[in-house]
Design an enzyme around this catalytic site. Sequence first.
Site, PDB file in Angstrom:
ATOM      1  CE  LYS A 193      51.491  40.854  32.858  1.00 49.49           C
ATOM      2  NZ  LYS A 193      51.730  39.539  33.498  1.00 49.49           N
ATOM      3  N   GLY A 246      43.423  34.670  28.449  1.00 51.22           N
ATOM      4  CA  GLY A 246      43.089  34.962  29.838  1.00 51.22           C
ATOM      5  C   GLY A 246      41.597  35.164  29.998  1.00 51.22           C
ATOM      6  CB  SER A 247      39.675  36.668  32.747  1.00 55.52           C
ATOM      7  OG  SER A 247      40.077  38.026  32.777  1.00 55.52           O
ATOM      8  CG  LEU A 249      37.261  41.854  34.152  1.00 52.67           C
ATOM      9  CD1 LEU A 249      36.076  42.781  33.879  1.00 52.67           C
ATOM     10  CD2 LEU A 249      37.407  41.595  35.653  1.00 52.67           C
ATOM     11  CB  VAL A 250      41.917  40.672  31.314  1.00 53.24           C
ATOM     12  CG1 VAL A 250      43.178  41.285  30.706  1.00 53.24           C
ATOM     13  CG2 VAL A 250      42.048  40.643  32.835  1.00 53.24           C
ATOM     14  N   GLY A 251      40.014  40.691  28.687  1.00 59.31           N
ATOM     15  CA  GLY A 251      39.843  40.849  27.245  1.00 59.31           C
ATOM     16  C   GLY A 251      39.068  42.110  26.900  1.00 59.31           C
ATOM     17  CD  GLU A 269      42.182  30.340  24.746  1.00 62.47           C
ATOM     18  OE1 GLU A 269      41.278  30.242  25.619  1.00 62.47           O
ATOM     19  OE2 GLU A 269      43.330  29.893  24.895  1.00 62.47           O
ATOM     20  CB  CYS A 303      40.547  28.417  28.722  1.00 64.43           C
ATOM     21  SG  CYS A 303      41.639  27.722  27.463  1.00 64.43           S
ATOM     22  CD  GLU A 400      37.126  30.237  32.603  1.00 65.58           C
ATOM     23  OE1 GLU A 400      37.695  29.486  31.799  1.00 65.58           O
ATOM     24  OE2 GLU A 400      37.246  31.481  32.592  1.00 65.58           O
TER      25      GLU A 400
END
Length: 497
Positions: A193, A246-247, A249-251, A269, A303, A400
């Site tokens: 994706k 990614g972020s 939050l999404v992790g 990561e 990142c 960040e």
Amino acid sequence: MPEIFEYEWNTPAYKGKTALPTGLYIDGKWVEGSSQSTIDVINPTNGKVITKIAEGTAKDVDLAVQAAHKAFETTWGLNAPGSERGRLLYKLADLIEQHTEEFAAIEALDNGKAFNWAKMADVGLSLGIWRYYAGWADKVQGDTIETSADKLNYTRHEPIGACGLIVPWNFPLLIASWKIAPALATGCTVILKPSEFTPLTALLLAKLTAEAGFPAGVFNVVNGYGHVVGQALSEHPTLEKIGFTGSTLVGRKLMEASAKSNLKKLSLELGGKSPNIIFDDADLDAAVQWANHGIFFNHGQVCAAGSRIFVHAKIYDEFLKKFTEKTKELKVGDPFAPDTFQGPQVSEVQFNRVMGYIEAGKAAGATLHLGGHRIGNEGYFIAPTIFTDTTPDMQIVREEIFGPVAAIIKFEDDDDIVAKANDSVYGLAAAVFSKDIKRALTTAHKLRAGTVWVNCYNNLAPNVPFGGFKQSGFGRDLGAHALENYTSVKAVQVNLA
């Protein structure tokens, strides 16, 4: 059949053409999304639509997962020897190399990064990664373990199976390569994706996997939004692995979805707020060059960006002077201009986010030393920005930003600076500058970060692992450690008596 996106460049940096299917790539075929809806891909230099791509849904994800399972059970996985997997990975690497400038041009077009940097860093590093893991494909092996004379015990490192790989928009080809290459090398199949902001290089990569001869279903691409396609991957009941960059939050959401579905294996990561420590005995000119690159490379959309620059009080004024001069030299503008260092931020959303942090920094009392403003009347260009006189509780020091914004912070005590550098929920990367190698390494070993650079910044190599401590995630991309993300260890115990 999906429409073909055709584009021609006639720029000082690159002259060429591309033609890409704009659909989903599932089971070796280009298809429209089941909803027949599309997503606009925006040029960040002017805010205009480049093209439309098919929008994937949960139904499309399920079809891709089914295709990946079928390929794993029939033409890939344990059915394709490592030597054959390696041969195809090498062939794909050669095709990527043949299309180096096309990949770089597409990255510059939908991401906004400078063409020359995309060619050298994004595509150049990706090539090394594909060839590195091609070499690993027939070397993923276990151990023989001695217990007693009448027992034979050994381990096998077997591919997990179908993997959902979710990659961000800041390094579309490069981070996809970090994950896809080791997954395919170990025998896993992939549903990729890409970010909805920067999907085009993923479509070119899919086109080349077909040309290289990968069996249908081994590599699939489902474009779409995170809350639809990403969520469907994370909740899918038969998918056993998610790899994500990614972020944080999404992790967290991916961990929750894994727990609520089938306890998928995760490698994450995530975010960073990396400290860069400049001691008073550092090579000042070199430290200025590296620190500047550490925060402003890729428009600060990294990142591991060294956004907290701690400078010893004895050299603070001179460092700030030289760092300011260097920052003023950075060319911001057209990604296809030969001398451009920084293009636009990737999207209007990201532009507004970064400008919001700049305003927050000013409102909190930090000194806006340089930049902090929009450049031009169209597109998402932000001037490289320097803050001074910050305090540890400010948003611009703790959160960040993911943009070209540096905080330069004065320190005096070696022991105290380690505590300040570690005062973050993140632990992705850090750097130390000193001519005293004992001082540098002593500090490096105390820093809570997955990567610590000494007298350099943003150096990466295919065979050196990369990943975070704390809320910067777990698991490692790159190096031999990345193979662990895509394999399960099986112990076989044989009674010979």
